[in-house]
Enzyme design. Structure first.
Site, mmCIF file in Angstrom:
data_model
loop_
_atom_site.group_PDB
_atom_site.id
_atom_site.type_symbol
_atom_site.label_atom_id
_atom_site.label_comp_id
_atom_site.label_asym_id
_atom_site.label_seq_id
_atom_site.Cartn_x
_atom_site.Cartn_y
_atom_site.Cartn_z
ATOM 1 C CB CYS A 1 -18.762 -6.870 -35.352
ATOM 2 S SG CYS A 1 -17.977 -5.247 -35.498
ATOM 3 C CB THR B 1 -13.504 -4.864 -42.731
ATOM 4 O OG1 THR B 1 -13.033 -6.096 -43.289
ATOM 5 C CG2 THR B 1 -13.027 -3.710 -43.605
ATOM 6 C CD GLN C 1 2.360 -24.613 -78.788
ATOM 7 O OE1 GLN C 1 2.254 -25.600 -78.050
ATOM 8 N NE2 GLN C 1 2.161 -24.677 -80.099
ATOM 9 N N GLY D 1 11.489 -14.261 -61.642
ATOM 10 C CA GLY D 1 12.074 -13.602 -60.484
ATOM 11 C C GLY D 1 11.523 -12.219 -60.254
ATOM 12 C CD GLU E 1 -18.117 -11.061 -46.467
ATOM 13 O OE1 GLU E 1 -19.351 -11.240 -46.456
ATOM 14 O OE2 GLU E 1 -17.531 -10.345 -45.657
ATOM 15 C CB THR F 1 -13.668 -21.037 -46.221
ATOM 16 O OG1 THR F 1 -14.576 -22.099 -45.877
ATOM 17 C CG2 THR F 1 -13.179 -20.337 -44.951
ATOM 18 C CB SER F 2 -13.066 -22.306 -51.252
ATOM 19 O OG SER F 2 -12.643 -21.150 -51.941
#
Length: 409
Positions: free
Chosen positions: A128, A164, A304, A366, A389, A391-392
């Protein structure tokens, strides 16, 4: 000169194949059900415990693999099976890493076994750290821990979020502020033992993906834990705080890592391995579909436009795996991430997972947009890797700061 090889040894291959079999035979058949139910898949975790996958011994064996590849190899296979169930199986590991990174030998031996339980009585644990107003900005953390010297207890108050296993865990590892004057350097980690009064589950989140993994708020109201539940011990904490205060007073000196960041740095390549597993799973579905789906009298892979997408997908997955393996090997060899290699691996692998799963949906057309095919779920699951963990954007910030030596903001 030592041999240089990317080839897994026989023991590693055996473990990989064993995990792949569990992922294929146990996790995948259950994935859609638990995604729909949005509940912790206790029966699957118990099956993992029965065969030895969900256990302290298994993760210890992989953690101490001298090549460093045991953990990323295991995570890739489990998340190839399913990301939501995979996170339910390995989510306890983040709390365990928090204890390993900051705890004493006695604390490690006492608390980590209680995080897992056994095959007959499975338990989980929660780490946490994040808060409603403190995600990437760990310096904004408000949860407080105050020492009651008379009783040798720490009193914790605050609210954690995005945890989590939060609230359902047997053991919670909580990061809290012990000295607000020195910012993130004044943080410490605490064990909250089972059934401790004052800890409760707040909101359980209904998520876009990884739905089989329990994510919730954890509320701490005058939670009292014994002094020995401070990870690392009070003497070590007092020494660290004294050094941090001295450096803060002189406005210089070596950076002191806080408890949360020590855990995140250790876990970033692991998250990269999870992302590789999800990306690989989606790529394999798309490849098989492209080889068997016919339009205008021929398989669509003959075009392709499809074949080149698959070539790029496989190239990016392999590149991501190599970055993860490099960072994992460096960590096992005790080599510092001088160029933020851990963040590089997490950044590239997580972005690859998002891109590859989106391409898989597109290739299936689809059908890819329906829940009859797993790529729809994989695409939803992949979104989390660029968020949790770190962010980018945070990974890029860490990399840029490390490379430049400048306080980029």
């Amino acid at each position: 000169m030592a041999e240089f090889t990317f080839e897994l040894n026989d023991d590693q291959k055996q473990v990989r194949d064993w995990l792949n079999g569990f992922a294929k035979d146990v996790m995948r058949p259950a994935a859609a059900e638990w995604d729909e139910r949005e509940e912790t898949p206790w029966p699957v975790i118990q099956e993992a415990a029965k065969v030895g996958i969900y256990s302290l011994d298994f993760y210890a064996q992989q953690f101490f693999d001298p090549t460093g590849l045991g953990i990323p190899m295991a995570l890739e296979e489990l998340f190839w099976g399913d990301a939501g169930i995979g996170l339910s199986i390995v989510g306890t590991g983040l709390a365990a890493v928090g204890v390993l990174a900051n705890g004493t030998e006695e604390q490690i031996g006492t608390w980590i076994p209680q995080m897992y339980g056994d095959a007959d009585d499975v338990k989980v644990a929660a780490f946490c750290s994040s808060e409603p107003d403190a995600g990437s900005d760990v310096g904004a953390m408000r949860t407080r821990a105050v020492y009651d010297e008379a009783k040798d207890e720490w009193v914790l108050n605050g609210t954690k979020t995005w945890a989590t296993n939060g609230g359902i865990a047997n053991v919670h590892v909580v990061v809290a502020v012990v000295d607000a004057e020195i910012g993130s350097k004044g943080h410490a980690s605490f064990i909250v033992p089972p059934n401790t009064p004052g800890l409760s589950q707040g909101q359980k989140f209904k998520k876009h993906g990884i739905r089989a993994s329990h994510t919730a708020e954890v509320v701490l109201e005058n939670v009292r834990v014994p002094g020995h539940c401070l990870l690392g011990g009070k003497d070590k904490l007092d020494e660290r705080l004294a050094r941090a205060r001295e450096r803060a007073a002189t406005s210089g000196g070596e950076r002191v890592k806080n408890a949360a960041m020590a855990t995140f740095e250790a876990s970033r390549p692991a998250v990269g391995a999870m992302a590789v597993g999800t990306a690989r799973a989606a790529y394999e579905v798309a490849l098989d579909y492209a080889k068997t789906r016919s339009q205008f009298g021929r398989p669509i892979i003959d075009n392709q436009g499809i074949a080149f997408q698959l070539a790029d997908m496989r190239t990016q997955i392999d590149a991501a795996r190599l970055l993860v393996w490099r960072a994992s090997w460096m960590a096992a060899a005790g080599k510092p991430f001088d160029s933020a290699e851990g963040s590089m691996s997490k950044l590239y692998a997580s972005e690859t997972a998002k891109k590859v799963t989106a391409q898989a949906v597109q290739i299936l057309g689809g059908n890819g947009y329906t829940r009859e095919y797993p790529v729809e779920r994989m695409h939803r699951d992949a979104a989390i890797y660029t968020i949790f963990e770190g962010t980018s954007e945070i990974q890029r910030l860490v990399i840029a700061r490390t490379l430049s030596g400048m306080p980029i903001r």
